[in-house]
Design an enzyme around this catalytic site. Structure first.
Site, short mmCIF file in Angstrom:
data_model
loop_
_atom_site.label_atom_id
_atom_site.label_comp_id
_atom_site.label_asym_id
_atom_site.label_seq_id
_atom_site.Cartn_x
_atom_site.Cartn_y
_atom_site.Cartn_z
N GLY A 1 8.54 -77.83 -17.49
CA GLY A 1 8.71 -76.71 -18.43
C GLY A 1 10.14 -76.20 -18.49
O GLY A 1 10.74 -76.10 -19.56
N LYS B 1 11.13 -76.46 -6.06
CA LYS B 1 10.45 -76.78 -4.80
C LYS B 1 10.14 -78.24 -4.62
O LYS B 1 9.69 -78.90 -5.56
CB LYS B 1 9.12 -76.03 -4.75
CG LYS B 1 9.22 -74.55 -4.55
CD LYS B 1 7.81 -74.04 -4.50
CE LYS B 1 7.69 -72.58 -4.20
NZ LYS B 1 6.27 -72.20 -4.31
N ARG C 1 6.00 -77.17 -28.72
CA ARG C 1 4.57 -77.52 -28.68
C ARG C 1 3.91 -77.38 -30.05
O ARG C 1 2.97 -78.10 -30.36
CB ARG C 1 3.85 -76.68 -27.63
CG ARG C 1 4.18 -77.15 -26.22
CD ARG C 1 3.51 -76.29 -25.17
NE ARG C 1 3.62 -76.94 -23.86
CZ ARG C 1 3.12 -76.44 -22.74
NH1 ARG C 1 2.47 -75.29 -22.76
NH2 ARG C 1 3.25 -77.08 -21.60
N GLY D 1 3.03 -79.24 -15.89
CA GLY D 1 2.17 -79.81 -14.84
C GLY D 1 1.52 -81.11 -15.26
O GLY D 1 1.36 -82.03 -14.44
P1 ADP Z 1 10.39 -77.59 -14.15
O1 ADP Z 1 9.72 -76.35 -14.72
O2 ADP Z 1 11.26 -78.27 -15.14
O3 ADP Z 1 9.42 -78.51 -13.47
P2 ADP Z 1 11.13 -76.15 -11.77
O4 ADP Z 1 10.24 -75.02 -12.14
O5 ADP Z 1 10.75 -76.96 -10.58
O6 ADP Z 1 11.40 -77.11 -13.02
O7 ADP Z 1 12.58 -75.67 -11.47
C1 ADP Z 1 13.34 -74.85 -12.32
C2 ADP Z 1 13.73 -73.62 -11.57
O8 ADP Z 1 14.45 -73.98 -10.39
C3 ADP Z 1 14.63 -72.75 -12.38
O9 ADP Z 1 14.08 -71.44 -12.46
C4 ADP Z 1 15.93 -72.74 -11.57
O10 ADP Z 1 16.59 -71.52 -11.59
C5 ADP Z 1 15.47 -73.05 -10.17
N1 ADP Z 1 16.56 -73.60 -9.38
C6 ADP Z 1 17.21 -74.76 -9.55
N2 ADP Z 1 18.17 -74.92 -8.64
C7 ADP Z 1 18.16 -73.82 -7.86
C8 ADP Z 1 18.92 -73.40 -6.74
N3 ADP Z 1 19.90 -74.15 -6.23
N4 ADP Z 1 18.60 -72.21 -6.16
C9 ADP Z 1 17.61 -71.46 -6.69
N5 ADP Z 1 16.85 -71.79 -7.74
C10 ADP Z 1 17.13 -72.97 -8.32
C1 3PG Z 2 1.18 -75.36 -19.22
O1 3PG Z 2 1.94 -74.60 -19.82
O2 3PG Z 2 1.52 -75.98 -18.19
C2 3PG Z 2 -0.19 -75.58 -19.78
O3 3PG Z 2 -0.34 -74.96 -21.01
C3 3PG Z 2 -1.26 -75.17 -18.80
O4 3PG Z 2 -1.24 -73.79 -18.58
P1 3PG Z 2 -1.82 -73.23 -17.21
O5 3PG Z 2 -0.87 -73.65 -16.13
O6 3PG Z 2 -1.90 -71.72 -17.37
O7 3PG Z 2 -3.19 -73.82 -16.99
MG MG Z 3 9.12 -74.54 -13.85
#
Ligand code: ADP
Ligand code: 3PG
Ligand code: MG
Length: 413
Positions: free
Chosen positions: A366, A205, A43, A391
């Site tokens: 992220g 999720k 970033r 997001g």
């Molecule tokens: P992003 O931040 O890229 O949008 P997410 O937050 O939705 O992605 O997903 C990433 C998370 O999902 C990671 O912490 C990963 O460990 C978890 N994850 C992926 N597959 C599994 C699984 N089969 N069981 C548990 N956690 C999982």
């Molecule tokens: C992010 O990391 O998704 C942005 O910087 C927004 O942060 P926030 O989810 O705490 O509003």
């Molecule tokens: Mg995530």
């Protein structure tokens, strides 16, 4: 991608800039490791083109950002160390000011020469920031005497906060170059992709990403499902998923999704349109000692935890991806924090890296961006576009309007 549409907002290139004081909202909400050090500076690097552009035009650049979700003024969320990293990347000194509004800000900005870069303290040390307070936005402008506002914090434009919304009501407000690039790249891939367009969806999720998956049902040619999200799909289809992470309340959502998919491709083609793993890698515990055991999805045991797509599914997914022209990847295919369960994500990253530039690859989310950057050694060059938005990129892919972009001046015809 086909011919690019012009960006619908004014950018820094559309306004006459010559030595003004310009307030730039960046998103320096960067991941910090357990010691509180910067673990990835994507970033910060992403903000450099706009800063350099403004400096070349003799402007005084005043940067504002948030970091984390502090409860009042918490020292560990200070932006001071971010200023140090920015200065290294920019090869120029950056003056950090330990407040966001008030006399210290006013005096320091006033005395700073043109072509200097200043960074104010974390916006979220003031609760007025998240409250979208007009008084706070006015106080920032009064303290800096800025004449233009530039929104370049793509990662935060899905929030309607003082620095993404209220402030744009006060002075002429335009987009920065990162914001423009993110918006144009992501929307072009969603609206006019070079086909086939393959969406790879994984992560934690279904409920976090349902808006995006629904959108992909209408725009993608194939959707590959992995991660914990795949467990929820498999459970919905009636497979036993043992102790795997699932969301059990998604039946209605998935009914709706499959109905839309059947309407688009025909009932008989649904399973080759929304593709689920045929095998998964399981373990009985989630830790560094856990060994990868691959099972068919029909053979998952009651105490198994599915943590990655299986080897046969990896081959199938990468073959589909290799035939694509555009790939949008959001969500790791497994529990990629543990190398044993990062096979699916790593093979996908490798396929995208080795097919560039034949395949346009866009990575959002992220954790997914974090994985992809670590996989290729941090500069992200193996992929066409690694989004700085979590997001924000999801909301943009889902077709939502983003308050931090909407509030900027419309491009003139
Ligand atoms: P992003 O931040 O890229 O949008 P997410 O937050 O939705 O992605 O997903 C990433 C998370 O999902 C990671 O912490 C990963 O460990 C978890 N994850 C992926 N597959 C599994 C699984 N089969 N069981 C548990 N956690 C999982
Ligand atoms: C992010 O990391 O998704 C942005 O910087 C927004 O942060 P926030 O989810 O705490 O509003
Ligand atoms: Mg995530």
């Amino acid at each position: 991608m086909k011919s690019k549409q012009r960006f619908f907002k004014e950018t820094i290139k559309d306004v006459p800039l010559r030595g003004e004081t310009v307030l730039v909202r960046v998103d320096y909400n960067i991941p910090l490791n357990q010691k509180g050090e910067i673990s990835d500076d994507l970033r910060i690097r992403g903000s450099l083109p706009t800063i350099k552009y403004l400096l070349e035009r003799g402007c005084k650049v005043v940067l504002i950002s948030h970091l984390g979700r502090p409860d009042g003024k918490e020292a560990k969320y200070s932006l001071e160390q971010v200023g140090v990293r920015l200065s290294e990347l920019l090869h120029q000194s950056v003056t950090f000011i330990g407040d966001t509004i008030g006399d210290e800000v006013y005096q320091t900005v006033r005395k700073a020469p043109k072509k200097s870069v200043l960074l104010l303290e974390n916006l979220r040390f003031y609760s007025e920031e998240e409250a979208d307070s007009a008084a706070f936005a006015k106080a920032i402008i009064r303290s800096t005497r800025a004449t233009y506002f530039v929104q370049d914090g793509f990662g935060v434009v899905h929030r309607a906060h003082a620095s993404t919304h209220a402030i744009a009501m006060e002075i002429p407000s335009v987009a920065g170059l990162l914001l423009e690039r993110e918006y144009q790249t992501i929307t072009a891939a969603m609206k006019a992709p070079t086909r086939p367009l393959v969406a790879v969806m994984g992560g934690a999720k279904v409920s976090d990403k349902i808006g995006v998956i629904e959108h992909f049902v209408s725009v993608a040619d194939t959707i590959l499902i992995g991660g914990a999200m795949a467990n929820t799909f498999l459970a919905y289809k009636g497979y036993g998923v043992g102790m795997s992470k699932i969301e059990s309340d998604q039946t209605e959502v998935l009914d709706r999704l499959y109905a839309a998919a059947a309407k688009k491709v025909g009932q008989e083609n649904v399973d080759s349109f929304i593709v689920l793993p045929t095998d998964v890698a399981v373990a009985n515990e989630i830790n560094a000692q856990a060994k990868r055991v691959v099972r068919s999805v029909a053979d998952i045991k009651f105490d198994d935890i599915a943590l990655d797509v299986g080897d046969e599914s990896i081959e199938r997914y990468t073959a589909i991806v290799a035939n694509a022209k555009t790939v949008i990847w959001n969500g790791t295919l497994g529990y990629a924090e543990l190398p044993e369960f990062a096979h699916g994500s790593a093979r996908l990253a490798l396929t995208l890296a080795t097919t560039q530039p034949k395949i346009t690859s866009i990575i959002g989310g992220g954790d997914t961006a974090d994985f992809a950057l670590k996989w290729d050694g941090s500069d992200g060059k193996s992929f066409s576009h690694v989004s700085t938005g979590g997001g924000a990129s999801l909301d943009l892919m889902a077709g939502k309007k983003l308050p931090g972009i909407e509030s900027l001046l419309d491009a003139r015809p």
